[in-house]
Enzyme design. Structure first.
Site, PDB file in Angstrom:
ATOM      1  N   ASP A  56       0.886  -1.166   0.000  1.00 22.41           N
ATOM      2  CA  ASP A  56       0.000   0.000   0.000  1.00 22.41           C
ATOM      3  C   ASP A  56       0.922   1.214   0.000  1.00 22.41           C
ATOM      4  O   ASP A  56       1.459   1.594   1.037  1.00 22.41           O
ATOM      5  CB  ASP A  56      -0.886  -0.021   1.251  1.00 22.41           C
ATOM      6  CG  ASP A  56      -1.878   1.141   1.251  1.00 22.41           C
ATOM      7  OD1 ASP A  56      -2.196   1.663   0.165  1.00 22.41           O
ATOM      8  OD2 ASP A  56      -2.329   1.528   2.343  1.00 22.41           O
ATOM      9  N   GLU A 116      -1.069  -1.332  -4.972  1.00 22.85           N
ATOM     10  CA  GLU A 116      -2.286  -0.555  -5.214  1.00 22.85           C
ATOM     11  C   GLU A 116      -2.053   0.422  -6.360  1.00 22.85           C
ATOM     12  O   GLU A 116      -1.030   1.093  -6.423  1.00 22.85           O
ATOM     13  CB  GLU A 116      -2.701   0.204  -3.960  1.00 22.85           C
ATOM     14  CG  GLU A 116      -4.068   0.861  -4.121  1.00 22.85           C
ATOM     15  CD  GLU A 116      -4.571   1.484  -2.837  1.00 22.85           C
ATOM     16  OE1 GLU A 116      -4.824   0.730  -1.878  1.00 22.85           O
ATOM     17  OE2 GLU A 116      -4.710   2.717  -2.788  1.00 22.85           O
ATOM     18  N   ASP A 160      -2.690   1.058   6.908  1.00 23.29           N
ATOM     19  CA  ASP A 160      -1.839   0.803   5.736  1.00 23.29           C
ATOM     20  C   ASP A 160      -1.297  -0.624   5.741  1.00 23.29           C
ATOM     21  O   ASP A 160      -1.118  -1.238   4.694  1.00 23.29           O
ATOM     22  CB  ASP A 160      -0.662   1.783   5.711  1.00 23.29           C
ATOM     23  CG  ASP A 160      -1.117   3.207   5.965  1.00 23.29           C
ATOM     24  OD1 ASP A 160      -1.185   3.980   5.006  1.00 23.29           O
ATOM     25  OD2 ASP A 160      -1.426   3.524   7.130  1.00 23.29           O
TER      26      ASP A 160
END
Lengths: 184, 184
Positions: free
Chosen positions: A7, A68, A141
């Site tokens: 992330d 991501e 996260d």
């Protein structure tokens, strides 16, 4: 297959490693959130996060990276730092010969919770359930990085869902994934 | 001082190295535009550009890097790739212990031509004049990389301009820089 989910972010970068075996079985290998102080200059911050990424890659030797996908349309104040870190993750993948897959936030949510618009807390809850953890990994996260890795394990491999999905839950899941892809 | 200027981009990344001595004297050391084919995946493209960057850093050993600042507000279709490359350039600077400075396009134009809104052709023309070249470096990304390096040489060091500027040309220049900073 061992998967690293990332992330990306300049202030906090979630790093989650899972092992995925047949079917939908996944287990936790590593989870952390690398941080960099906003008082440092951007190159120093990027280098610090890159060092943390390299350490996880060296120690856990994943066979694939799931990252991501960042959109230029998202939060303008953070998107540039996030894109810069994404570039560094992609470079690390290419230099180590690891395949890299990109997932939108809604694809990840759809894969892990069945709802492409699920709340963050729901994603964390499902991550902890699926990995058999007693609590939700923190910060968000870190949980998100694991969710991205799980999404890759489930979408990339063992149990792909599509028009052949048979149960009502599987159909809802497939529809959520489809909607998420459209929005992406 | 030897300076590497970088005009970041995923399709073409301009790399220009100059030597800056006292006053406003600058000379050409190297100029190229690294390219990556749009048919490759993004990690492979980033790695290819990073390899070209490393080769220039290894061969020419600059003491500073000047990089064009990317804005999230600019062309959405290319900004993410540009930001990803910027992250890779920043990582290279940090890992080699080189100072890195960021300049907006209008700061560069103002420094090199005296007009923060100068046309690309004018920037190329001034780059060739200032470096004593017989023609404008091509493609535009290569000329822009040199312009970024020149902007750093002139703004960072030998002959800073400000309220003490004395000639009419220098005053116009100082005003253009000030306007560029405001727009930036």
């Amino acid at each position: 297959m061992r998967i690293l989910g990332v992330d990306p972010g300049l202030t906090r970068c979630g790093l989650g490693v899972i092992d995925a075996s047949g079917g939908r079985k996944v287990s936790l290998v590593h989870v952390s959130a690398a941080t960099s102080p906003s008082t440092s200059n951007t190159p120093a911050r990027i280098a610090r996060l890159a060092d943390a990424l390299d350490a996880v890659l060296d120690e856990h030797q994943p066979e694939a990276i799931a990252l991501e996908r960042v959109f230029a349309q998202s939060n303008v104040s953070t998107v540039m730092g996030t894109a810069q870190i994404s570039g560094v993750v992609m470079l690390a993948a290419a230099r180590r010969g690891l395949p890299l897959a990109l997932y939108t936030p809604s694809e990840v949510k759809a894969a892990v919770t069945g709802d492409g618009r699920a709340a963050k807390a729901q994603v964390g809850y499902m991550v902890s359930k699926v990995l058999g953890l007693t609590e939700v990994p923190k910060p968000a996260d870190a949980a998100d990085a694991l969710a991205i890795a799980i999404a890759h394990a489930w979408r990339g491999g063992a149990a792909p869902l599509g028009n052949t999905a048979s149960t009502a839950a599987q159909r809802r899941w497939a529809e959520a994934e489809k909607a998420a892809r459209k929005r992406g």
